[in-house]
Design a protein around this motif. Structure first.
Motif, PDB file in Angstrom:
ATOM      1  N   THR A 165      -0.777 105.914 -54.028  1.00  0.00           N
ATOM      2  CA  THR A 165      -2.013 105.163 -54.259  1.00  0.00           C
ATOM      3  C   THR A 165      -1.984 104.438 -55.597  1.00  0.00           C
ATOM      4  O   THR A 165      -2.387 103.281 -55.711  1.00  0.00           O
ATOM      5  CB  THR A 165      -3.204 106.145 -54.221  1.00  0.00           C
ATOM      6  OG1 THR A 165      -3.131 106.884 -53.001  1.00  0.00           O
ATOM      7  CG2 THR A 165      -4.516 105.426 -54.309  1.00  0.00           C
ATOM      8  N   THR A 166      -1.510 105.135 -56.622  1.00  0.00           N
ATOM      9  CA  THR A 166      -1.493 104.552 -57.962  1.00  0.00           C
ATOM     10  C   THR A 166      -0.693 103.254 -57.968  1.00  0.00           C
ATOM     11  O   THR A 166      -1.146 102.225 -58.488  1.00  0.00           O
ATOM     12  CB  THR A 166      -0.865 105.553 -58.961  1.00  0.00           C
ATOM     13  OG1 THR A 166      -1.614 106.761 -58.890  1.00  0.00           O
ATOM     14  CG2 THR A 166      -0.857 105.021 -60.378  1.00  0.00           C
ATOM     15  N   HIS A 224     -11.324 107.632 -59.335  1.00  0.00           N
ATOM     16  CA  HIS A 224     -10.161 108.280 -59.955  1.00  0.00           C
ATOM     17  C   HIS A 224      -9.583 107.302 -60.994  1.00  0.00           C
ATOM     18  O   HIS A 224      -9.715 106.077 -60.837  1.00  0.00           O
ATOM     19  CB  HIS A 224      -9.134 108.540 -58.845  1.00  0.00           C
ATOM     20  CG  HIS A 224      -7.919 109.307 -59.240  1.00  0.00           C
ATOM     21  ND1 HIS A 224      -6.869 108.729 -59.914  1.00  0.00           N
ATOM     22  CD2 HIS A 224      -7.558 110.596 -59.030  1.00  0.00           C
ATOM     23  CE1 HIS A 224      -5.925 109.635 -60.106  1.00  0.00           C
ATOM     24  NE2 HIS A 224      -6.316 110.781 -59.583  1.00  0.00           N
ATOM     25  N   ALA A 267      -6.820 106.192 -61.297  1.00  0.00           N
ATOM     26  CA  ALA A 267      -5.927 105.218 -60.641  1.00  0.00           C
ATOM     27  C   ALA A 267      -6.682 103.996 -60.139  1.00  0.00           C
ATOM     28  O   ALA A 267      -6.071 102.950 -59.872  1.00  0.00           O
ATOM     29  CB  ALA A 267      -5.198 105.878 -59.465  1.00  0.00           C
ATOM     30  N   ASN A 278     -12.444 112.199 -55.215  1.00  0.00           N
ATOM     31  CA  ASN A 278     -11.615 113.406 -55.375  1.00  0.00           C
ATOM     32  C   ASN A 278     -12.296 114.444 -56.254  1.00  0.00           C
ATOM     33  O   ASN A 278     -11.973 115.621 -56.180  1.00  0.00           O
ATOM     34  CB  ASN A 278     -10.251 113.057 -55.981  1.00  0.00           C
ATOM     35  CG  ASN A 278     -10.375 112.623 -57.427  1.00  0.00           C
ATOM     36  OD1 ASN A 278     -11.150 111.736 -57.736  1.00  0.00           O
ATOM     37  ND2 ASN A 278      -9.633 113.261 -58.315  1.00  0.00           N
ATOM     38  N   ASP A 316      -9.626 102.771 -52.113  1.00  0.00           N
ATOM     39  CA  ASP A 316      -8.703 103.841 -52.492  1.00  0.00           C
ATOM     40  C   ASP A 316      -8.911 104.961 -51.471  1.00  0.00           C
ATOM     41  O   ASP A 316      -9.889 105.702 -51.525  1.00  0.00           O
ATOM     42  CB  ASP A 316      -9.047 104.293 -53.920  1.00  0.00           C
ATOM     43  CG  ASP A 316      -8.344 105.581 -54.314  1.00  0.00           C
ATOM     44  OD1 ASP A 316      -7.697 106.210 -53.446  1.00  0.00           O
ATOM     45  OD2 ASP A 316      -8.463 105.978 -55.485  1.00  0.00           O
ATOM     46  N   ALA A 367      -6.954 107.591 -50.882  1.00  0.00           N
ATOM     47  CA  ALA A 367      -6.111 108.773 -51.121  1.00  0.00           C
ATOM     48  C   ALA A 367      -6.722 110.055 -50.548  1.00  0.00           C
ATOM     49  O   ALA A 367      -6.019 110.874 -49.967  1.00  0.00           O
ATOM     50  CB  ALA A 367      -5.862 108.940 -52.623  1.00  0.00           C
ATOM     51  N   GLN A 368      -8.044 110.211 -50.709  1.00  0.00           N
ATOM     52  CA  GLN A 368      -8.674 111.467 -50.263  1.00  0.00           C
ATOM     53  C   GLN A 368      -9.284 111.346 -48.870  1.00  0.00           C
ATOM     54  O   GLN A 368      -9.833 112.320 -48.358  1.00  0.00           O
ATOM     55  CB  GLN A 368      -9.780 111.878 -51.259  1.00  0.00           C
ATOM     56  CG  GLN A 368      -9.276 112.217 -52.637  1.00  0.00           C
ATOM     57  CD  GLN A 368      -8.443 113.496 -52.669  1.00  0.00           C
ATOM     58  OE1 GLN A 368      -8.530 114.334 -51.782  1.00  0.00           O
ATOM     59  NE2 GLN A 368      -7.623 113.638 -53.687  1.00  0.00           N
ATOM     60  N   SER A 410      -1.666 107.866 -50.292  1.00  0.00           N
ATOM     61  CA  SER A 410      -0.479 108.599 -50.761  1.00  0.00           C
ATOM     62  C   SER A 410       0.015 109.567 -49.701  1.00  0.00           C
ATOM     63  O   SER A 410      -0.783 110.310 -49.113  1.00  0.00           O
ATOM     64  CB  SER A 410      -0.833 109.436 -52.000  1.00  0.00           C
ATOM     65  OG  SER A 410      -1.276 108.614 -53.043  1.00  0.00           O
ATOM     66  N   HIS A 450       1.746 112.375 -50.090  1.00  0.00           N
ATOM     67  CA  HIS A 450       1.710 113.821 -50.376  1.00  0.00           C
ATOM     68  C   HIS A 450       0.333 114.442 -50.179  1.00  0.00           C
ATOM     69  O   HIS A 450       0.212 115.658 -50.124  1.00  0.00           O
ATOM     70  CB  HIS A 450       2.192 114.089 -51.812  1.00  0.00           C
ATOM     71  CG  HIS A 450       1.267 113.572 -52.873  1.00  0.00           C
ATOM     72  ND1 HIS A 450       0.459 114.406 -53.582  1.00  0.00           N
ATOM     73  CD2 HIS A 450       1.017 112.324 -53.326  1.00  0.00           C
ATOM     74  CE1 HIS A 450      -0.254 113.672 -54.456  1.00  0.00           C
ATOM     75  NE2 HIS A 450       0.083 112.414 -54.313  1.00  0.00           N
ATOM     76  N   LYS A 451      -0.694 113.613 -50.069  1.00  0.00           N
ATOM     77  CA  LYS A 451      -2.027 114.172 -49.803  1.00  0.00           C
ATOM     78  C   LYS A 451      -2.292 114.254 -48.302  1.00  0.00           C
ATOM     79  O   LYS A 451      -3.294 114.818 -47.878  1.00  0.00           O
ATOM     80  CB  LYS A 451      -3.099 113.323 -50.484  1.00  0.00           C
ATOM     81  CG  LYS A 451      -2.993 113.373 -52.013  1.00  0.00           C
ATOM     82  CD  LYS A 451      -4.138 112.666 -52.666  1.00  0.00           C
ATOM     83  CE  LYS A 451      -3.868 112.335 -54.115  1.00  0.00           C
ATOM     84  NZ  LYS A 451      -3.954 113.485 -55.010  1.00  0.00           N
TER      85      LYS A 451
HETATM   86  N1  PLP Z   1      -7.180 108.095 -55.941  1.00  0.00           N
HETATM   87  C1  PLP Z   1      -7.719 109.280 -55.640  1.00  0.00           C
HETATM   88  C2  PLP Z   1      -9.108 109.337 -55.097  1.00  0.00           C
HETATM   89  C3  PLP Z   1      -6.981 110.438 -55.822  1.00  0.00           C
HETATM   90  O1  PLP Z   1      -7.509 111.629 -55.529  1.00  0.00           O
HETATM   91  C4  PLP Z   1      -5.666 110.344 -56.339  1.00  0.00           C
HETATM   92  C5  PLP Z   1      -4.878 111.559 -56.631  1.00  0.00           C
HETATM   93  O2  PLP Z   1      -5.403 112.588 -56.940  1.00  0.00           O
HETATM   94  C6  PLP Z   1      -5.154 109.087 -56.627  1.00  0.00           C
HETATM   95  C7  PLP Z   1      -5.931 107.975 -56.405  1.00  0.00           C
HETATM   96  C8  PLP Z   1      -3.764 108.907 -57.146  1.00  0.00           C
HETATM   97  O3  PLP Z   1      -2.861 109.274 -56.175  1.00  0.00           O
HETATM   98  P1  PLP Z   1      -1.289 109.339 -56.516  1.00  0.00           P
HETATM   99  O4  PLP Z   1      -1.181 110.205 -57.727  1.00  0.00           O
HETATM  100  O5  PLP Z   1      -0.696 109.949 -55.289  1.00  0.00           O
HETATM  101  O6  PLP Z   1      -0.852 107.951 -56.750  1.00  0.00           O
END
Ligand code: PLP
Length: 421
Positions: A109-110, A138, A140, A190, A215, A217-218, A238, A240-241
């Motif tokens: 995601t980042t 987040h 990111a 998150n 975003d 990711a979650q 991402s 890994h999540k």
């Molecule tokens: N955005 C959210 C809402 C997240 O929870 C996270 C990771 O915790 C990220 C972005 C960043 O993800 P990554 O570290 O896999 O790039």
């Protein structure tokens, strides 16, 4: 505890059947013990565990098919390419993108958000323009926009959240103007678990001609996401999540925008022809995939997607919601415990503080009981500041977690509270 069990029996009556034990058996790590106790892995928001299907797909690639992709005529290179591109096709289907040109492999995601900030936003931004985000992002989804604002003279505007951790459509809409060049928000927070009303937010952006980014990711680990239905311009997530490997993720981008964007990084694979007079960039999605990619990661992510697609996601989601309800009731009954983030619509994640117990101490005591939770600012320092906290403890549940694990969590918190207060 007895009342809680009764309440859950009642709610399970209405829940679609979900065989948690059968699912758990597919995740080898869940069978291990930590400090002599069965592992209760409640840190899925930080990184989820991998099923055998993902481990096996990566193992098979490493043992039998590894070679660099796209450039080889030999068998292994062709096999690796087919596996890598096959993973992309799975992702395209999984998120209902319109075409494989719209799904770019990135580190996560980042990196996806940084790519959009630098390749989409930076070339078009000028002083006076605005990027709109929300309060609960987040880091990111904050820092890449701060960087691009510094680089261009644009301004970062932040839509508020309320004391429950909700972001309201009207508050965001009131900040959308002719100066807004991009709106970016989380699908799920998150730090708080809030599920944002992304469809309505995207519609509001679209109605004003504002480009949008989610975003995700979650969100992707917990719910089906459909790019055509969400109608966003960019969506980042991402691996890994979502039960896949680390170091791999994807950026969805609307093809017409990706076509117009310059490459973010230059190097091999993102070109069609290079001479000292100039370079012709590759077509999508390769224009944004410079250098040798994370081939095994992409293959593992493809396997994670296949695993998720094979689950009854409605039943898995219902199970997670029941876990959240159960945890909310159990933790609410603990004296001096405050739940941080009480939005009406939440993913299966619960942030909390216990007066007199530092979250890190709590996390350490719980680890002694084999219970893994996360403590800290969760890369969402503005959220912590909003609630006037340095840190929270956070339990984040996946579909493989059980009611018994939630009960162990509640009992261990209560024990820790008694030690400290
Ligand atoms: N955005 C959210 C809402 C997240 O929870 C996270 C990771 O915790 C990220 C972005 C960043 O993800 P990554 O570290 O896999 O790039």
């Amino acid at each position: 505890m007895k009342n809680i069990a009764l309440a859950d029996e009642h709610s399970s009556f209405e829940r679609p059947h979900f065989d948690v034990e059968a699912v758990r058996r597919q995740f080898p790590v869940l069978a291990r013990r930590v400090h002599g106790r069965p592992l209760a892995y409640l840190d899925n928001g930080a990184s989820a565990q991998r099923p055998e299907a993902v481990i096996d797909a990566v193992d098979d690639y490493e043992r039998h098919h590894h070679a660099n992709v796209h450039r080889g005529v030999h068998t292994l290179s062709q096999e690796a390419t087919a596996l890598y591109e096959g993973a992309r096709d799975r992702l395209v289907q999984f998120i209902n993108a319109r075409s494989r040109h719209e799904v770019i492999f990135v580190r996560g995601t980042t990196e996806a958000i940084n790519l959009v900030a630098q390749s989409y936003a930076r070339p078009i931004l000028k002083a006076g323009d605005e990027i709109l985000i929300t309060y609960l992002e987040h880091h990111a989804n904050i820092v890449p926009w701060q960087l691009v604002c510094e680089q261009t003279g644009a301004t970062l505007v932040v839509a508020p959240m309320d004391s429950r951790g909700e972001v309201h459509l009207d508050a965001v809409e009131s900040l959308m103007s002719s100066r807004t060049r991009l709106f970016a928000c989380a699908h799920v927070s998150n730090a708080l678990g809030t599920v944002l009303p992304v469809r309505r937010l995207m519609a509001a952006a679209r109605a004003r001609g504002i480009v949008s980014l989610i975003d995700g990711a979650q969100a992707v680990p917990h719910m089906s996401v459909d790019m055509q239905d969400l109608d966003c311009d960019f969506y980042a997530f991402s691996g890994h999540k979502m039960f896949g490997p680390t170091g791999i993720g994807a950026l969805y981008g609307r093809e017409a925008l990706l076509e117009r964007m310059p490459p973010w990084q230059g190097g091999g694979d993102m070109i069609l022809a290079v001479s000292f007079a100039g370079t012709t960039y590759n077509t999508l999605p390769y224009k944004f995939e410079a250098g040798t990619p994370n081939i095994s990661g992409a293959i593992g992510l493809g396997a994670a997607v296949e695993f998720l697609a094979g689950l009854n996601r409605v039943a898995a989601h219902a199970h997670e919601s029941a876990l959240l309800d159960h945890a909310t009731r159990a933790l609410s009954g603990i004296p001096k415990l405050r739940i941080v983030g009480t939005a009406g619509d939440k993913a299966s994640l619960i942030s909390f503080v216990v007066a007199g117990v530092h979250p890190h101490d709590l996390g350490t005591i719980l680890d002694g009981d084999g219970i893994a939770i996360r403590t800290g600012h969760h890369c969402a320092m503005p959220v912590m500041e909003f609630f006037d906290l340095a840190a929270t403890a956070r339990a984040s549940f996946a579909f493989y977690n059980t009611f018994e694990e939630v009960d162990r969590l509640a009992a261990a918190i209560e024990r820790a509270r008694k030690i400290f207060t």
